[in-house]
Write an enzyme that holds these catalytic residues in place. Structure first.
Site, PDB file in Angstrom:
ATOM      1  N   HIS A  68      31.928  19.607  13.407  1.00 29.94           N
ATOM      2  CA  HIS A  68      33.385  19.821  13.313  1.00 29.94           C
ATOM      3  C   HIS A  68      34.147  19.102  14.423  1.00 29.94           C
ATOM      4  O   HIS A  68      35.373  19.035  14.387  1.00 29.94           O
ATOM      5  CB  HIS A  68      33.721  21.314  13.266  1.00 29.94           C
ATOM      6  CG  HIS A  68      33.713  22.015  14.588  1.00 29.94           C
ATOM      7  ND1 HIS A  68      32.643  22.783  15.024  1.00 29.94           N
ATOM      8  CD2 HIS A  68      34.643  22.093  15.568  1.00 29.94           C
ATOM      9  CE1 HIS A  68      32.929  23.290  16.207  1.00 29.94           C
ATOM     10  NE2 HIS A  68      34.133  22.887  16.564  1.00 29.94           N
ATOM     11  N   ASP A 115      26.530  22.904  11.220  1.00 27.31           N
ATOM     12  CA  ASP A 115      27.573  22.343  12.091  1.00 27.31           C
ATOM     13  C   ASP A 115      26.901  21.583  13.239  1.00 27.31           C
ATOM     14  O   ASP A 115      26.852  22.047  14.381  1.00 27.31           O
ATOM     15  CB  ASP A 115      28.462  23.475  12.613  1.00 27.31           C
ATOM     16  CG  ASP A 115      29.681  22.956  13.377  1.00 27.31           C
ATOM     17  OD1 ASP A 115      29.916  21.731  13.358  1.00 27.31           O
ATOM     18  OD2 ASP A 115      30.396  23.784  13.985  1.00 27.31           O
ATOM     19  N   GLY A 207      37.670  24.278  22.777  1.00 26.55           N
ATOM     20  CA  GLY A 207      37.424  23.159  23.678  1.00 26.55           C
ATOM     21  C   GLY A 207      35.972  23.089  24.122  1.00 26.55           C
ATOM     22  O   GLY A 207      35.502  22.058  24.583  1.00 26.55           O
ATOM     23  N   SER A 209      33.558  23.574  21.963  1.00 26.84           N
ATOM     24  CA  SER A 209      32.823  23.164  20.759  1.00 26.84           C
ATOM     25  C   SER A 209      31.899  21.986  21.025  1.00 26.84           C
ATOM     26  O   SER A 209      32.250  21.047  21.736  1.00 26.84           O
ATOM     27  CB  SER A 209      33.803  22.770  19.656  1.00 26.84           C
ATOM     28  OG  SER A 209      34.425  23.895  19.112  1.00 26.84           O
ATOM     29  N   GLY A 210      30.731  22.048  20.396  1.00 26.47           N
ATOM     30  CA  GLY A 210      29.791  20.924  20.474  1.00 26.47           C
ATOM     31  C   GLY A 210      28.907  20.943  21.699  1.00 26.47           C
ATOM     32  O   GLY A 210      27.901  20.240  21.750  1.00 26.47           O
TER      33      GLY A 210
END
Length: 262
Positions: A68, A115, A207, A209-210
């Site tokens: 995402h 994801d 923020g 994320s990942g």
């Protein structure tokens, strides 16, 4: 025999992972404390025109992140980043050559899973005391309930709050799938290909994320066991809604195949 031993030792040293030169400060449990600079040396800042997400360096030219996080913008990654507002010297900025999203990712259904994405870098990162690789877990390696893991990133300090300027870390104990999938927790949104961690006052936030869920194994090394995926829409630290991560161990075959074919 002696020659073979020397050779193996040399290879092990070069291809090491999960052993930071600067030991993370894990003695205190504080919600979102500033990380010791360069103690998570595989942490990556993923940027387009500005920082958007986190990521994890898993090979000199490969970064693991969330699907995402990927848009059509050209990305670069920044390694050895600590304070976003300062040029501190050791940073490495590398353009992304290729973005590979998991084929079963559906951006209209985050809770469907998958994801996860891989970024092939234009050139290899220089591995040094401030830029190192995280270890990947074995395929289907299991985490235990309440296992201490750490989320790291530059995300918001709290729901609706400011973005962190320095790298933050927070202790997020693993929540077993049997608990996380209960109806008053995440229910059917929690899949076996996900890891739940934290809850109550501690969580990842927008923020982050990942970025990685860092878990130390019995061998003393740090493994990237999760990729930060989603939190509850009502707020980052909603009770019984722990942060949900993509479970890296479930995707080892895809990661290995993708890296070998690209």
């Amino acid at each position: 025999m002696e020659l073979a031993l020397v050779f193996l030792l040399a290879v092990t040293t070069v291809s090491g992972c999960g052993e930071p030169s600067y030991e993370p400060n894990t003695s205190r449990v504080v919600n979102g404390e500033e990380a010791r600079p360069y103690s998570w040396p595989w942490q990556v800042s993923l940027e387009s025109f500005f920082p958007t997400c986190g990521g994890t360096l898993i090979a000199p030219d490969w970064v693991l992140t969330a699907a995402h996080c990927i848009t059509f913008h050209t990305y670069r990654v920044v390694l050895a980043e600590h304070d976003m507002n300062k040029e501190e010297g050791p940073e490495q900025s590398i353009m992304v050559a290729k973005m590979i999203i998991h084929p079963k990712w559906n951006d209209n259904c985050v809770s469907c899973g998958n994801d996860i994405a891989l970024l092939k870098l234009e050139k290899s990162a220089v591995i040094n005391d401030k830029v190192q690789l995280a270890c990947l877990p074995r395929h289907d390696a299991a985490l235990t309930h309440n296992q201490p893991c750490y989320v790291t990133g530059w995300g918001r300090l709290y729901s609706g709050g400011p973005q962190a300027t320095t790298l933050q870390q927070a202790l997020l104990p693993v929540v077993d799938h049997s608990v996380c999938s209960q109806s008053d927790w995440w229910g059917s949104s929690a899949k076996t290909t996900m890891v739940c961690a934290g809850g109550e006052s501690k969580s990842a936030c927008h923020g982050d994320s990942g970025g990685p869920l860092n878990c130390r194994s019995r061998d003393g090394r740090w493994y990237v066991e999760g990729v930060t995926s989603f939190v509850d829409g009502r707020g980052c630290n909603t009770p019984k809604k722990p942060t949900v991560f993509t479970r890296v161990a479930s995707f080892i075959p895809w990661i290995s195949e993708t890296m070998s074919q690209n």
